[in-house]
Write a protein that holds these residues in place. Structure first.
Motif, PDB file in Angstrom:
ATOM      1  N   SER A 169       0.587  -1.594  -0.259  1.00  0.00           N
ATOM      2  CA  SER A 169      -0.479   0.486  -0.159  1.00  0.00           C
ATOM      3  C   SER A 169       0.959   1.408   0.077  1.00  0.00           C
ATOM      4  CB  SER A 169      -1.266   0.199   0.968  1.00  0.00           C
ATOM      5  OG  SER A 169      -2.213   1.636   1.018  1.00  0.00           O
ATOM      6  N   TRP A 170       0.823   2.304  -0.684  1.00  0.00           N
ATOM      7  CA  TRP A 170       1.876   2.943  -1.485  1.00  0.00           C
ATOM      8  C   TRP A 170       0.368   4.407  -1.560  1.00  0.00           C
ATOM      9  CZ3 TRP A 170       4.231  -0.682  -1.558  1.00  0.00           C
ATOM     10  CH2 TRP A 170       5.792  -1.216  -1.350  1.00  0.00           C
ATOM     11  N   PRO A 171       0.668   5.905  -0.775  1.00  0.00           N
ATOM     12  CA  PRO A 171       1.645   6.251  -0.844  1.00  0.00           C
ATOM     13  C   PRO A 171       1.610   5.710   0.705  1.00  0.00           C
ATOM     14  CG  PRO A 171       0.261   7.690  -0.791  1.00  0.00           C
ATOM     15  CD  PRO A 171      -0.777   6.704  -1.476  1.00  0.00           C
ATOM     16  N   LYS A 172       3.307   6.246   1.078  1.00  0.00           N
ATOM     17  CA  LYS A 172       3.301   5.940   2.690  1.00  0.00           C
ATOM     18  C   LYS A 172       3.692   8.135   3.136  1.00  0.00           C
ATOM     19  CE  LYS A 172       3.970   1.160   3.042  1.00  0.00           C
ATOM     20  NZ  LYS A 172       3.371   0.651   2.802  1.00  0.00           N
ATOM     21  N   PRO A 173       3.432   7.889   3.908  1.00  0.00           N
ATOM     22  CA  PRO A 173       2.948   9.852   5.020  1.00  0.00           C
ATOM     23  C   PRO A 173       4.320   9.909   4.417  1.00  0.00           C
ATOM     24  CG  PRO A 173       2.063   8.029   6.642  1.00  0.00           C
ATOM     25  CD  PRO A 173       3.099   6.761   4.878  1.00  0.00           C
ATOM     26  N   ILE A 174       4.655  11.018   4.295  1.00  0.00           N
ATOM     27  CA  ILE A 174       5.530  11.818   4.064  1.00  0.00           C
ATOM     28  C   ILE A 174       6.585  11.924   6.198  1.00  0.00           C
ATOM     29  CG2 ILE A 174       6.869  13.754   4.037  1.00  0.00           C
ATOM     30  CD1 ILE A 174       5.191  14.673   1.846  1.00  0.00           C
ATOM     31  N   GLN A 175       5.993  11.669   6.802  1.00  0.00           N
ATOM     32  CA  GLN A 175       6.260  11.830   8.303  1.00  0.00           C
ATOM     33  C   GLN A 175       6.645  10.572   8.430  1.00  0.00           C
ATOM     34  OE1 GLN A 175       3.959  14.548  10.687  1.00  0.00           O
ATOM     35  NE2 GLN A 175       2.156  14.002   9.359  1.00  0.00           N
ATOM     36  N   LYS A 176       7.860  10.088   9.157  1.00  0.00           N
ATOM     37  CA  LYS A 176       8.235   9.155   9.276  1.00  0.00           C
ATOM     38  C   LYS A 176       7.136   8.453  10.214  1.00  0.00           C
ATOM     39  CE  LYS A 176      12.114   6.496  12.027  1.00  0.00           C
ATOM     40  NZ  LYS A 176      13.398   6.878  12.801  1.00  0.00           N
ATOM     41  N   ARG A 177       6.566   9.412  11.711  1.00  0.00           N
ATOM     42  CA  ARG A 177       5.283   9.109  12.382  1.00  0.00           C
ATOM     43  C   ARG A 177       4.211  10.041  12.030  1.00  0.00           C
ATOM     44  NH1 ARG A 177       4.550   5.171  17.116  1.00  0.00           N
ATOM     45  NH2 ARG A 177       3.419   6.686  18.531  1.00  0.00           N
ATOM     46  N   ILE A 178       3.457   9.622  11.792  1.00  0.00           N
ATOM     47  CA  ILE A 178       2.408  10.481  12.126  1.00  0.00           C
ATOM     48  C   ILE A 178       1.553  10.772  13.371  1.00  0.00           C
ATOM     49  CG2 ILE A 178      -0.667  10.973  11.757  1.00  0.00           C
ATOM     50  CD1 ILE A 178       0.212   9.567   9.518  1.00  0.00           C
ATOM     51  N   PRO A 179       2.113  11.937  14.122  1.00  0.00           N
ATOM     52  CA  PRO A 179       1.705  12.038  15.622  1.00  0.00           C
ATOM     53  C   PRO A 179       0.167  11.556  15.765  1.00  0.00           C
ATOM     54  CG  PRO A 179       2.449  13.814  14.115  1.00  0.00           C
ATOM     55  CD  PRO A 179       2.091  13.201  13.821  1.00  0.00           C
ATOM     56  N   VAL A 180       0.011  10.696  17.103  1.00  0.00           N
ATOM     57  CA  VAL A 180      -1.992  10.592  17.057  1.00  0.00           C
ATOM     58  C   VAL A 180      -1.896  11.655  18.628  1.00  0.00           C
ATOM     59  CG1 VAL A 180      -3.399   8.713  16.856  1.00  0.00           C
ATOM     60  CG2 VAL A 180      -2.001   8.605  15.881  1.00  0.00           C
ATOM     61  N   HIS A 181      -3.039  11.868  19.042  1.00  0.00           N
ATOM     62  CA  HIS A 181      -3.133  12.122  19.831  1.00  0.00           C
ATOM     63  C   HIS A 181      -4.934  11.516  20.326  1.00  0.00           C
ATOM     64  CE1 HIS A 181      -0.698  15.689  18.255  1.00  0.00           C
ATOM     65  NE2 HIS A 181      -0.567  15.287  19.050  1.00  0.00           N
ATOM     66  N   LEU A 182      -5.009  11.271  21.322  1.00  0.00           N
ATOM     67  CA  LEU A 182      -6.402  10.953  21.999  1.00  0.00           C
ATOM     68  C   LEU A 182      -7.482  12.544  23.068  1.00  0.00           C
ATOM     69  CD1 LEU A 182      -7.635   8.415  22.342  1.00  0.00           C
ATOM     70  CD2 LEU A 182      -6.993   8.420  25.156  1.00  0.00           C
ATOM     71  N   GLY A 183      -8.190  12.440  22.402  1.00  0.00           N
ATOM     72  CA  GLY A 183      -9.423  13.276  22.943  1.00  0.00           C
ATOM     73  C   GLY A 183     -10.006  12.381  23.485  1.00  0.00           C
ATOM     74  N   ALA A 184     -10.035  12.716  25.421  1.00  0.00           N
ATOM     75  CA  ALA A 184     -10.970  12.120  26.219  1.00  0.00           C
ATOM     76  C   ALA A 184     -10.083  12.505  28.054  1.00  0.00           C
ATOM     77  CB  ALA A 184     -10.361  10.285  25.809  1.00  0.00           C
ATOM     78  N   ALA A 185     -11.772  12.759  28.267  1.00  0.00           N
ATOM     79  CA  ALA A 185     -11.778  12.994  29.560  1.00  0.00           C
ATOM     80  C   ALA A 185     -10.341  12.416  29.962  1.00  0.00           C
ATOM     81  CB  ALA A 185     -13.184  12.519  30.299  1.00  0.00           C
ATOM     82  N   GLY A 186     -10.115  13.402  31.123  1.00  0.00           N
ATOM     83  CA  GLY A 186      -8.294  13.533  32.113  1.00  0.00           C
ATOM     84  C   GLY A 186      -8.352  11.919  33.438  1.00  0.00           C
ATOM     85  N   THR A 187      -8.256  11.178  32.828  1.00  0.00           N
ATOM     86  CA  THR A 187      -8.958   9.567  34.217  1.00  0.00           C
ATOM     87  C   THR A 187      -7.630   9.169  33.762  1.00  0.00           C
ATOM     88  OG1 THR A 187      -9.948   8.494  32.598  1.00  0.00           O
ATOM     89  CG2 THR A 187     -11.258   9.528  34.008  1.00  0.00           C
ATOM     90  N   GLU A 188      -7.361   8.097  35.075  1.00  0.00           N
ATOM     91  CA  GLU A 188      -5.891   7.655  34.607  1.00  0.00           C
ATOM     92  C   GLU A 188      -6.203   6.716  33.603  1.00  0.00           C
ATOM     93  OE1 GLU A 188      -3.270   4.679  37.883  1.00  0.00           O
ATOM     94  OE2 GLU A 188      -4.987   6.296  39.092  1.00  0.00           O
ATOM     95  N   LYS A 189      -7.789   6.150  33.433  1.00  0.00           N
ATOM     96  CA  LYS A 189      -7.640   5.246  32.834  1.00  0.00           C
ATOM     97  C   LYS A 189      -7.562   5.441  31.118  1.00  0.00           C
ATOM     98  CE  LYS A 189     -11.216   1.976  31.064  1.00  0.00           C
ATOM     99  NZ  LYS A 189     -12.780   1.099  30.892  1.00  0.00           N
ATOM    100  N   SER A 190      -7.540   6.562  31.149  1.00  0.00           N
ATOM    101  CA  SER A 190      -7.687   7.047  29.568  1.00  0.00           C
ATOM    102  C   SER A 190      -6.146   7.647  29.636  1.00  0.00           C
ATOM    103  CB  SER A 190      -8.766   8.545  29.277  1.00  0.00           C
ATOM    104  OG  SER A 190      -9.469   8.287  29.335  1.00  0.00           O
ATOM    105  N   PHE A 191      -5.447   8.405  29.941  1.00  0.00           N
ATOM    106  CA  PHE A 191      -4.155   8.608  30.578  1.00  0.00           C
ATOM    107  C   PHE A 191      -3.481   7.128  30.295  1.00  0.00           C
ATOM    108  CE2 PHE A 191      -4.685  12.575  33.138  1.00  0.00           C
ATOM    109  CZ  PHE A 191      -5.113  13.268  31.830  1.00  0.00           C
ATOM    110  N   THR A 192      -3.243   5.676  30.610  1.00  0.00           N
ATOM    111  CA  THR A 192      -2.893   4.697  30.776  1.00  0.00           C
ATOM    112  C   THR A 192      -3.514   4.044  29.183  1.00  0.00           C
ATOM    113  OG1 THR A 192      -3.231   3.681  33.269  1.00  0.00           O
ATOM    114  CG2 THR A 192      -2.908   1.565  31.485  1.00  0.00           C
ATOM    115  N   TRP A 193      -4.348   3.857  28.931  1.00  0.00           N
ATOM    116  CA  TRP A 193      -3.867   4.245  26.851  1.00  0.00           C
ATOM    117  C   TRP A 193      -3.570   4.851  26.499  1.00  0.00           C
ATOM    118  CZ3 TRP A 193      -5.309   5.382  22.646  1.00  0.00           C
ATOM    119  CH2 TRP A 193      -6.294   4.509  21.700  1.00  0.00           C
ATOM    120  N   LEU A 194      -3.930   6.106  26.165  1.00  0.00           N
ATOM    121  CA  LEU A 194      -3.202   7.513  25.861  1.00  0.00           C
ATOM    122  C   LEU A 194      -1.233   6.915  25.993  1.00  0.00           C
ATOM    123  CD1 LEU A 194      -3.723  10.662  26.293  1.00  0.00           C
ATOM    124  CD2 LEU A 194      -1.112  10.061  26.254  1.00  0.00           C
TER     125      LEU A 194
END
Length: 282
Positions: A169-194
């Motif tokens: 599967s091409w194209p590959k992204p230009i970036q070596k790693r596409i940044p991913v951010h989690l939108g969620a409530a700031g809980t210990e469970k969410s932060f551990t997953w993050l």
């Protein structure tokens, strides 16, 4: 601290491309759009802000496809980052979504980041075949599968919900790693997953106690063996210099402001005023 703009897209008001051109011209760093594929009429899931099945804004029913919206933005801008607040990868097949996001990163010159959510609307997820109790697992597998496609010459994945054999599967992204951010409530469970799966946190619109929650996130981040510090993207209301200074001290890396559901001229004027208040220079 960087500054971003989020447009709650819809089929009325300012278009994403006009809004993003105005945001880039005013000096903002990132342009965000949300995602809902649809809203089931009959729902058991309560909206986080209303606490029941009612919606705080009818644009939930009218949201544009985020990747089409960001593609139009990429075509008319040159610098501003392209992101989502938030997208719902669990509602898409990871092979096709990986192709879409990689194509956008390729065509935009490497400007894509990905804000993701577990999905508060479990009825919407169920229509896509996602078991509500497994939505975190589905999101993790979809992200891992897409990362394999983005990085491996012959990608494959075997999981509980995603399985495919060696594939090109091409194209590959230009970036070596596409940044991913989690939108969620700031809980210990969410932060551990993050800390196990992604690169940073997007606060919820009504998040309180952000300073203490960032401290918790940093602790969990270290406990999971992650290097450096996570990105923290805070959804802001009106610009408050004291709050912004406090956020920066606590570890917020970007503050993101919404824009009114108004005409193009009104939104442009709003962005210019906001940039002046924030001290942004284009």
């Amino acid at each position: 601290m960087r500054y971003g703009i989020v447009l709650f897209t819809s089929d009325r008001g300012i278009t994403p491309q006009d809004a993003a051109v105005a945001a880039e011209g005013a000096g903002f760093d990132t342009f965000y759009v949300p995602e809902h594929t649809h809203i089931p009429v009959v729902r058991a899931a309560a909206h986080p802000q209303t606490g029941d099945a009612s919606l705080p804004d009818d644009r939930y029913l009218r949201t544009l496809d985020p990747w089409v919206a960001l593609a139009t933005v990429a075509a008319v801008t040159s610098r501003i980052g392209l992101s989502t607040a938030v997208a719902l990868p669990a509602e898409h097949h990871p092979i096709t979504l990986a192709k879409t996001i990689a194509s956008l990163d390729h065509l935009s010159g490497g400007r894509v980041s990905l804000g993701v959510g577990f999905g508060w609307n479990t009825d919407e997820l169920a229509h896509h075949g996602v078991p509500p109790a497994k939505r975190r697992t589905v999101l993790r597998e979809h992200l891992d599968a897409m990362r394999a496609i983005w990085t491996d010459e012959e990608a494959s994945f075997a999981g509980e919900f995603v399985n495919f054999g060696a594939s090109w599967s091409w194209p590959k992204p230009i970036q070596k790693r596409i940044p991913v951010h989690l939108g969620a409530a700031g809980t210990e469970k969410s932060f551990t997953w993050l800390a196990k799966n992604v690169d940073g946190w997007i606060t919820t619109p009504t998040e309180d106690g952000v300073d203490a929650k960032i401290a918790l996130l940093h602790r969990i981040w270290r406990e999971q063996g992650r290097e450096g510090t996570p990105e923290v993207i805070a959804l802001a209301g009106k610009p408050n210099p004291a709050q912004l200074a406090q956020w920066a001290e606590a570890g917020v890396t970007e503050a993101v402001f919404g824009m009114p559901d108004r005409s193009t001229d009104e939104v442009r004027a709003y962005l210019d005023r906001l940039a002046v208040k924030l001290g942004i220079t284009a």
